[in-house]
Scaffold this active site. Structure first.
Site, PDB file in Angstrom:
ATOM      1  CG  HIS A 219      95.972  67.106  98.190  1.00  0.00           C
ATOM      2  ND1 HIS A 219      94.952  68.001  97.992  1.00  0.00           N
ATOM      3  CD2 HIS A 219      95.546  66.275  99.190  1.00  0.00           C
ATOM      4  CE1 HIS A 219      93.964  67.751  98.833  1.00  0.00           C
ATOM      5  NE2 HIS A 219      94.300  66.694  99.575  1.00  0.00           N
ATOM      6  CG  ASP A 221      94.178  62.856 101.484  1.00  0.00           C
ATOM      7  OD1 ASP A 221      94.524  64.010 101.164  1.00  0.00           O
ATOM      8  OD2 ASP A 221      92.982  62.512 101.599  1.00  0.00           O
ATOM      9  CG  HIS A 276      91.605  64.392  96.748  1.00  0.00           C
ATOM     10  ND1 HIS A 276      92.592  63.459  96.993  1.00  0.00           N
ATOM     11  CD2 HIS A 276      91.452  65.068  97.920  1.00  0.00           C
ATOM     12  CE1 HIS A 276      93.001  63.554  98.247  1.00  0.00           C
ATOM     13  NE2 HIS A 276      92.323  64.542  98.837  1.00  0.00           N
ATOM     14  NE  ARG A 286      82.831  71.169  99.149  1.00  0.00           N
ATOM     15  CZ  ARG A 286      83.968  70.527  99.357  1.00  0.00           C
ATOM     16  NH1 ARG A 286      85.105  71.188  99.456  1.00  0.00           N
ATOM     17  NH2 ARG A 286      83.977  69.198  99.472  1.00  0.00           N
TER      18      ARG A 286
HETATM   19  C1  LIG Z   1      98.314  63.546 109.005  1.00  0.00           C
HETATM   20  C2  LIG Z   1      98.430  64.520 108.124  1.00  0.00           C
HETATM   21  C3  LIG Z   1      98.057  64.404 106.692  1.00  0.00           C
HETATM   22  C4  LIG Z   1      98.216  65.824 106.183  1.00  0.00           C
HETATM   23  C5  LIG Z   1      99.392  66.285 106.980  1.00  0.00           C
HETATM   24  C6  LIG Z   1      98.970  65.872 108.384  1.00  0.00           C
HETATM   25  O1  LIG Z   1     100.052  65.871 109.278  1.00  0.00           O
HETATM   26  C7  LIG Z   1      97.858  66.806 108.899  1.00  0.00           C
HETATM   27  C8  LIG Z   1      97.136  67.525 107.742  1.00  0.00           C
HETATM   28  C9  LIG Z   1      96.949  66.647 106.519  1.00  0.00           C
HETATM   29  C10 LIG Z   1      96.639  67.451 105.259  1.00  0.00           C
HETATM   30  C11 LIG Z   1      95.158  67.781 105.049  1.00  0.00           C
HETATM   31  C12 LIG Z   1      95.002  68.594 103.741  1.00  0.00           C
HETATM   32  C13 LIG Z   1      95.774  67.983 102.575  1.00  0.00           C
HETATM   33  C14 LIG Z   1      97.213  67.603 103.018  1.00  0.00           C
HETATM   34  C15 LIG Z   1      98.055  67.151 101.810  1.00  0.00           C
HETATM   35  C16 LIG Z   1      97.805  68.738 103.791  1.00  0.00           C
HETATM   36  O2  LIG Z   1      98.486  69.636 103.351  1.00  0.00           O
HETATM   37  O3  LIG Z   1      97.476  68.620 105.127  1.00  0.00           O
HETATM   38  C17 LIG Z   1      97.119  66.583 104.127  1.00  0.00           C
HETATM   39  C18 LIG Z   1      98.426  66.006 104.673  1.00  0.00           C
HETATM   40  C19 LIG Z   1      98.839  64.756 103.936  1.00  0.00           C
HETATM   41  O4  LIG Z   1      97.997  63.879 103.688  1.00  0.00           O
HETATM   42  O5  LIG Z   1     100.038  64.667 103.613  1.00  0.00           O
HETATM   43  O1  LIG Z   2      87.425  69.849 100.975  1.00  0.00           O
HETATM   44  C1  LIG Z   2      87.529  68.824 100.341  1.00  0.00           C
HETATM   45  O2  LIG Z   2      86.598  68.301  99.746  1.00  0.00           O
HETATM   46  C2  LIG Z   2      88.872  68.141 100.227  1.00  0.00           C
HETATM   47  C3  LIG Z   2      89.663  68.174 101.498  1.00  0.00           C
HETATM   48  C4  LIG Z   2      90.900  67.366 101.407  1.00  0.00           C
HETATM   49  O3  LIG Z   2      91.242  66.856 100.370  1.00  0.00           O
HETATM   50  C5  LIG Z   2      91.732  67.171 102.602  1.00  0.00           C
HETATM   51  O4  LIG Z   2      91.445  67.751 103.667  1.00  0.00           O
HETATM   52  O5  LIG Z   2      92.709  66.398 102.498  1.00  0.00           O
HETATM   53 FE   LIG Z   3      92.895  65.438 100.663  1.00  0.00          FE
END
Ligand SMILES: C=C1C[C@]23C[C@@]1(O)CC[C@H]2[C@@]12CCC[C@@](C)(C(=O)O1)[C@H]2[C@@H]3C(=O)O
Ligand SMILES: O=C(O)CCC(=O)C(=O)O
Ligand SMILES: [Fe+2]
Length: 360
Positions: A219, A221, A276, A286
């Protein structure tokens, strides 16, 4: 791209710490699947020393263009705070499942304990659990530790405060490397901005069949930038065109910085957001902590005017962070391109589906 899957399995959190054999629900692929393999023989993301600001700006610019990610050292976040954060994460994820579920993320909520939010786009489940904090963790912490929540809250509060300072500094270094100054982006200089971030704690238990499992699927961010602290167990991989998947080795005390989708838009595609993922490991648990940094909620993000001219038209229409997060939650890896105005100048487009489930 996987389309959104709505079935019950994605609401369920199995206790991954006790499972001795990979269940079909978590088997993403055959261990012979070449698309999954990672190419660590060549190079990895740059390591940049923030003590040397002049070099740092140059190196950061190069890293953002070529990798979309880099590691930083001498960032002024104390080892004590990083250790305390890791300890707080361990303490949280080692609670019994029925206790963790007291702080479960609600169906339409953002904060709390649960499976990866992107799970709903995949037919298989990921080998991980997560806890998302937006603002104060107080309510959830009180549910987890009714008599002893203060310790957790104190660490989170200090971590968020320090990360916010570092994220602001990094944003200016990244934008500075494009010739952007504080005058070019007035909205970013305004007062306290606690609401512009989220903290994501990720836990990846040791896995009985790591080659067929997936910790966190590929994905980007939805941020301006993300600051990631990983414990001493590797698992994070970044995708580089031409190289494929490359491991980001854990370096003691270093932090990983990812370019997010909103910096991709601000930079008009010059700094592409990095794809990533996290893979898992047979013997080691981890833990990672991601500080997800975005703009203040009402601000409209669009390609910076200094980077736009007749030869370089704006490639994206403007969007607020909350609008972007909403689109990401609905359309996942189609979110960025849904804001695109015309064909990109550079090679970036939606990556091929590298998460496709191949079982066999
Ligand atoms: C601010 C944010 C980015 C995120 C969605 C969120 O509201 C809170 C969780 C974030 C996260 C972390 C893991 C990867 C990700 C794609 C997810 O599913 O939750 C990201 C979200 C994002 O960057 O879209
Ligand atoms: O665990 C990791 O190294 C990646 C975590 C991550 O990509 C995320 O929280 O958005
Ligand atoms: Fe991420």
């Amino acid at each position: 791209m996987p389309s959104r899957i709505s079935d019950d399995v994605h609401q369920k959190q199995l206790d991954l710490y006790t499972i001795k054999e990979l269940p079909e629900s978590h088997a993403w692929r055959s261990s012979l699947d070449h698309d999954y393999q990672c190419n660590d023989s060549l190079e990895s993301i740059p390591v940049i020393d923030l003590n040397d600001e002049k070099f740092a700006i140059e190196n950061i610019g190069h890293a953002c263009k070529t990798w979309g990610a880099f590691q930083i050292i001498n960032h002024n976040i104390s080892q004590r705070l990083l250790d305390n954060m890791e300890e707080a994460g361990k303490r949280l994820f080692s609670l019994p499942m029925q206790q963790k579920l007291k702080a479960a993320r609600s169906a339409d909520g953002i904060a709390g304990y649960g499976v990866a939010r992107i799970s709903s786009f995949f037919s298989k489940l990921m080998w991980s659990e997560g806890f998302t904090i937006v603002g104060s963790p107080f309510d959830h912490a009180r549910q987890l530790w009714p008599h002893d929540y203060k310790k957790f809250c104190d660490v989170i509060e200090e971590y968020e405060k320090e990360m916010e300072k570092l994220a602001g500094r990094l944003m200016w270094l990244m934008l500075g490397s494009l010739g952007i100054s504080k005058d070019d982006m007035k909205w970013a200089c305004c007062g306290p901005r606690g609401e512009c971030s989220a903290l994501q704690l990720n836990s990846y238990p040791a896995c009985p069949d790591p080659d067929r499992a997936m910790g966190l699927a590929a994905h980007t961010d939805s941020t301006i930038l993300t600051i990631l602290h990983q414990n001493n167990t590797s698992g994070l991989q970044v995708f580089k065109e031409g190289n494929g998947w490359v491991t980001v080795p854990p370096l003691s005390g270093a932090l990983v910085i990812n370019v997010g989708d909103l910096l991709h838009i601000l930079s008009n595609g010059l700094y592409p957001s990095v794809l990533h993922r996290a893979v898992v490991n047979r013997t080691r648990h981890r833990l990672s902590v991601a500080y997800l940094y975005g703009p203040p909620s009402g601000v409209k993000i669009s390609p910076l005017s200094k980077l736009v001219d007749q030869g370089h038209p704006p490639l994206y229409r403007s969007v607020t962070w909350s609008e972007y997060l909403g689109t990401k939650a609905k359309h996942f890896d189609k979110a960025l391109s849904s804001f695109q105005l015309c064909a990109p100048r550079i090679g970036f487009a939606n990556p091929k589906d590298r998460n496709s489930v191949q079982v066999g």
